[in-house]
Design a protein around this motif. Structure first.
Motif, PDB file in Angstrom:
ATOM      1  N   LEU A  15     -55.511  20.486  -8.056  1.00  0.00           N
ATOM      2  CA  LEU A  15     -54.971  19.341  -7.033  1.00  0.00           C
ATOM      3  C   LEU A  15     -55.596  19.305  -5.521  1.00  0.00           C
ATOM      4  CD1 LEU A  15     -53.178  16.750  -7.023  1.00  0.00           C
ATOM      5  CD2 LEU A  15     -51.474  18.392  -6.063  1.00  0.00           C
ATOM      6  N   LEU A  16     -55.844  20.837  -5.122  1.00  0.00           N
ATOM      7  CA  LEU A  16     -56.612  20.996  -3.920  1.00  0.00           C
ATOM      8  C   LEU A  16     -57.820  20.953  -4.102  1.00  0.00           C
ATOM      9  CD1 LEU A  16     -54.812  24.515  -2.929  1.00  0.00           C
ATOM     10  CD2 LEU A  16     -54.539  22.273  -1.985  1.00  0.00           C
ATOM     11  N   GLY A  17     -58.777  21.140  -5.269  1.00  0.00           N
ATOM     12  CA  GLY A  17     -60.077  20.853  -5.340  1.00  0.00           C
ATOM     13  C   GLY A  17     -60.160  19.408  -5.306  1.00  0.00           C
ATOM     14  N   TRP A  18     -59.224  18.665  -6.071  1.00  0.00           N
ATOM     15  CA  TRP A  18     -59.279  17.171  -6.124  1.00  0.00           C
ATOM     16  C   TRP A  18     -59.287  16.545  -4.485  1.00  0.00           C
ATOM     17  CZ3 TRP A  18     -55.560  13.155  -5.312  1.00  0.00           C
ATOM     18  CH2 TRP A  18     -55.870  12.151  -5.839  1.00  0.00           C
ATOM     19  N   VAL A  19     -58.367  17.029  -3.664  1.00  0.00           N
ATOM     20  CA  VAL A  19     -58.234  16.602  -2.356  1.00  0.00           C
ATOM     21  C   VAL A  19     -59.396  16.982  -1.692  1.00  0.00           C
ATOM     22  CG1 VAL A  19     -56.869  17.172  -0.338  1.00  0.00           C
ATOM     23  CG2 VAL A  19     -55.687  16.936  -2.159  1.00  0.00           C
ATOM     24  N   ALA A  20     -60.128  18.118  -1.935  1.00  0.00           N
ATOM     25  CA  ALA A  20     -61.343  18.258  -1.139  1.00  0.00           C
ATOM     26  C   ALA A  20     -62.397  17.811  -1.609  1.00  0.00           C
ATOM     27  CB  ALA A  20     -61.602  19.960  -1.466  1.00  0.00           C
ATOM     28  N   LEU A  21     -62.544  17.143  -2.761  1.00  0.00           N
ATOM     29  CA  LEU A  21     -63.509  16.082  -3.412  1.00  0.00           C
ATOM     30  C   LEU A  21     -63.350  14.738  -2.650  1.00  0.00           C
ATOM     31  CD1 LEU A  21     -65.495  15.275  -5.375  1.00  0.00           C
ATOM     32  CD2 LEU A  21     -63.635  14.474  -6.789  1.00  0.00           C
ATOM     33  N   ILE A  22     -61.977  14.460  -2.249  1.00  0.00           N
ATOM     34  CA  ILE A  22     -61.828  13.203  -1.587  1.00  0.00           C
ATOM     35  C   ILE A  22     -62.328  13.427  -0.010  1.00  0.00           C
ATOM     36  CG2 ILE A  22     -60.093  11.570  -0.735  1.00  0.00           C
ATOM     37  CD1 ILE A  22     -58.467  12.035  -3.304  1.00  0.00           C
ATOM     38  N   ALA A  23     -62.027  14.400   0.440  1.00  0.00           N
ATOM     39  CA  ALA A  23     -62.684  14.702   1.871  1.00  0.00           C
ATOM     40  C   ALA A  23     -64.185  14.824   1.833  1.00  0.00           C
ATOM     41  CB  ALA A  23     -61.612  16.008   2.545  1.00  0.00           C
ATOM     42  N   ALA A  24     -64.866  15.180   0.930  1.00  0.00           N
ATOM     43  CA  ALA A  24     -66.153  15.474   0.904  1.00  0.00           C
ATOM     44  C   ALA A  24     -66.798  14.028   0.705  1.00  0.00           C
ATOM     45  CB  ALA A  24     -66.669  16.335  -0.036  1.00  0.00           C
ATOM     46  N   THR A  25     -66.140  13.183  -0.025  1.00  0.00           N
ATOM     47  CA  THR A  25     -66.693  11.913  -0.132  1.00  0.00           C
ATOM     48  C   THR A  25     -66.628  10.951   0.980  1.00  0.00           C
ATOM     49  OG1 THR A  25     -65.845  12.123  -2.506  1.00  0.00           O
ATOM     50  CG2 THR A  25     -66.391   9.860  -1.680  1.00  0.00           C
ATOM     51  N   ILE A  26     -65.340  11.045   1.619  1.00  0.00           N
ATOM     52  CA  ILE A  26     -65.121  10.378   2.920  1.00  0.00           C
ATOM     53  C   ILE A  26     -65.832  10.594   4.036  1.00  0.00           C
ATOM     54  CG2 ILE A  26     -63.369   9.576   4.613  1.00  0.00           C
ATOM     55  CD1 ILE A  26     -61.420   9.618   2.353  1.00  0.00           C
ATOM     56  N   LEU A  27     -66.468  11.981   4.339  1.00  0.00           N
ATOM     57  CA  LEU A  27     -66.809  12.573   5.599  1.00  0.00           C
ATOM     58  C   LEU A  27     -68.166  12.095   5.644  1.00  0.00           C
ATOM     59  CD1 LEU A  27     -65.291  16.152   5.898  1.00  0.00           C
ATOM     60  CD2 LEU A  27     -64.807  13.934   7.340  1.00  0.00           C
ATOM     61  N   PRO A  28     -68.555  11.914   6.915  1.00  0.00           N
ATOM     62  CA  PRO A  28     -70.138  11.297   7.048  1.00  0.00           C
ATOM     63  C   PRO A  28     -71.292  12.569   7.294  1.00  0.00           C
ATOM     64  CG  PRO A  28     -69.061  11.170   9.201  1.00  0.00           C
ATOM     65  CD  PRO A  28     -68.020  11.605   8.129  1.00  0.00           C
TER      66      PRO A  28
END
Length: 132
Positions: A15-28
């Motif tokens: 779950l933490l890895g999935w949240v980090a994936l979302i953060a990496a996708t959003i950040l510019p």
């Protein structure tokens, strides 16, 4: 068979890895470049992400602009965007399947072998989503 604590630990880490994936996708901050010129006062840093491009000036101003058209983007950027979204969707599916197969839930029946197979399937979906 793993005990409930190890299953819960694996689920929390996924779950933490999935949240980090979302953060990496959003950040510019996918590609960064800077230009200082003759004076540090006029320094500009340009951040290019999957969804927008941002310019940070040494005065503290940040200006971001979303990409106007998908057709103007390079094929590598389009493929990266698609694969990141596929990974996020696979993570959502993995969360659902893995939570049904965990020992601490009542979903999926009382059959321990069947719940173990469901939990293993959820873990495999997480791995496939991470590879996408």
């Amino acid at each position: 068979m793993a005990n409930s604590g190890l299953q819960l630990l694996g689920f929390v880490l996924a779950l933490l890895g999935w949240v980090a994936l979302i953060a990496a996708t959003i950040l510019p901050q996918w590609r960064m470049s800077s230009y200082a010129g003759d004076s540090i006062i006029t320094a500009v840093a340009v951040y290019q992400g999957l969804w927008m491009s941002c310019a940070w000036q040494s005065t503290g101003q940040i200006q971001c602009k979303a990409y106007d058209s998908i057709l103007n983007l390079s094929s590598a950027l389009q493929a990266t965007r698609a694969l990141m979204v596929v990974s996020i969707v696979m993570g959502i599916i993995g969360i659902g399947v893995a939570s049904m197969g965990m020992k601490c839930t009542r979903c999926g029946g009382d059959n321990k072998v069947q719940k173990a197979r469901i939990a293993m399937t959820g873990g495999l979906i997480f791995v496939v989503g991470a590879q996408a």
